[in-house]
Design a protein around this motif. Sequence first.
Motif, short mmCIF file in Angstrom:
data_model
loop_
_atom_site.label_atom_id
_atom_site.label_comp_id
_atom_site.label_asym_id
_atom_site.label_seq_id
_atom_site.Cartn_x
_atom_site.Cartn_y
_atom_site.Cartn_z
N ASP A 85 25.21 46.35 18.12
CA ASP A 85 24.81 47.43 17.23
C ASP A 85 23.73 48.25 17.95
O ASP A 85 23.49 48.07 19.13
CB ASP A 85 24.28 46.86 15.91
CG ASP A 85 25.35 46.02 15.22
OD1 ASP A 85 26.45 46.55 15.01
OD2 ASP A 85 25.07 44.84 14.94
N GLU A 86 23.06 49.10 17.17
CA GLU A 86 22.03 49.96 17.77
C GLU A 86 20.93 49.10 18.42
O GLU A 86 20.47 49.39 19.51
CB GLU A 86 21.43 50.84 16.67
CG GLU A 86 20.65 51.99 17.20
CD GLU A 86 20.18 52.93 16.09
OE1 GLU A 86 19.63 53.98 16.43
OE2 GLU A 86 20.36 52.59 14.90
N TYR A 87 20.55 48.03 17.70
CA TYR A 87 19.53 47.12 18.23
C TYR A 87 20.15 45.75 18.48
O TYR A 87 21.10 45.36 17.81
CB TYR A 87 18.37 47.00 17.24
CG TYR A 87 17.63 48.31 17.08
CD1 TYR A 87 16.77 48.76 18.07
CD2 TYR A 87 17.84 49.10 15.96
CE1 TYR A 87 16.11 49.97 17.95
CE2 TYR A 87 17.18 50.32 15.82
CZ TYR A 87 16.31 50.75 16.83
OH TYR A 87 15.67 51.94 16.70
N CYS A 88 19.57 45.02 19.44
CA CYS A 88 20.12 43.71 19.79
C CYS A 88 19.78 42.68 18.72
O CYS A 88 18.97 42.92 17.82
CB CYS A 88 19.61 43.26 21.17
SG CYS A 88 17.90 42.74 21.18
N ARG A 89 20.39 41.52 18.86
CA ARG A 89 20.21 40.41 17.92
C ARG A 89 18.73 40.02 17.81
O ARG A 89 18.24 39.71 16.73
CB ARG A 89 21.04 39.23 18.46
CG ARG A 89 21.01 37.96 17.70
CD ARG A 89 21.86 36.91 18.41
NE ARG A 89 21.40 36.64 19.78
CZ ARG A 89 20.37 35.86 20.08
NH1 ARG A 89 19.68 35.27 19.12
NH2 ARG A 89 20.02 35.66 21.34
N ILE A 90 18.01 40.04 18.93
CA ILE A 90 16.60 39.62 18.94
C ILE A 90 15.73 40.66 18.24
O ILE A 90 14.89 40.34 17.40
CB ILE A 90 16.14 39.33 20.38
CG1 ILE A 90 16.93 38.15 20.95
CG2 ILE A 90 14.63 39.05 20.44
CD1 ILE A 90 16.88 38.00 22.45
N CYS A 91 15.92 41.92 18.58
CA CYS A 91 15.14 43.00 17.95
C CYS A 91 15.40 43.08 16.45
O CYS A 91 14.54 43.50 15.68
CB CYS A 91 15.46 44.35 18.60
SG CYS A 91 14.72 44.54 20.22
N SER A 92 16.62 42.69 16.03
CA SER A 92 16.99 42.79 14.61
C SER A 92 16.53 41.58 13.80
O SER A 92 16.67 41.57 12.59
CB SER A 92 18.51 42.90 14.47
OG SER A 92 19.02 43.86 15.35
#
Length: 203
Positions: free
Chosen positions: A68-75
């Motif tokens: 998505d727009e942001y990665c799994r960690i950032c989300s």
Amino acid sequence: MRELGISVLDELIAHLARLPGIGFKTAQRLAIFILKSPDEYAQQLAQAILDVKLKTHLCKRCFNVAEDEYCRICSDPKRDVHKICVVEDIVDVMAIEETHTYNGLYHVLGGVISPLAGVNPEDLNIRPLLERVKNEPIEEIILALNPSTEAETTIIYLTRLLRDTNVQISRLASGVPMGSHLEYLDGATIGMAIQARQKIDKE
Ligand SMILES: [Zn+2]
């Protein structure tokens, strides 16, 4: 290169042999394995290769791989947004994540400064890192670069850039051998190096 005279098979072997760590013999073995596998497996493998190219891109915030727009960690709301671990490559994020010793965010530089190899600071994701320091509640930056002279240059460069900020800068402790890569180290070594990271004087 020894060719089998079957053009489609030779072509597959040639493609597989280009993968890192895969020599001609291994490529041959893999190609024969695929040849003997059910059609369904070959289709799934081909689709997975296409998907990883077509359905992923770089995280808008940290340059890790993202669907998505942001990665799994950032989300992930459970991550500590006060820490950024700066790494060279996506594979280093994976290596550190596997240790389960770090709960902060990441920033993938995309390499290290290496004038000899034509890599200058503007070729790396350094400006977006400075933007993050300005706009996010960052308290600590951990420089987790693969030990090398280029990494040392990069650490000095980043430390200078961040000198006038309130962000604490630390680096991985020794224990990570010179010339090695995080992706090839065992989890315990990486974990200990993260635990024993050292502060850098902003001189
Ligand atoms: Zn991200």
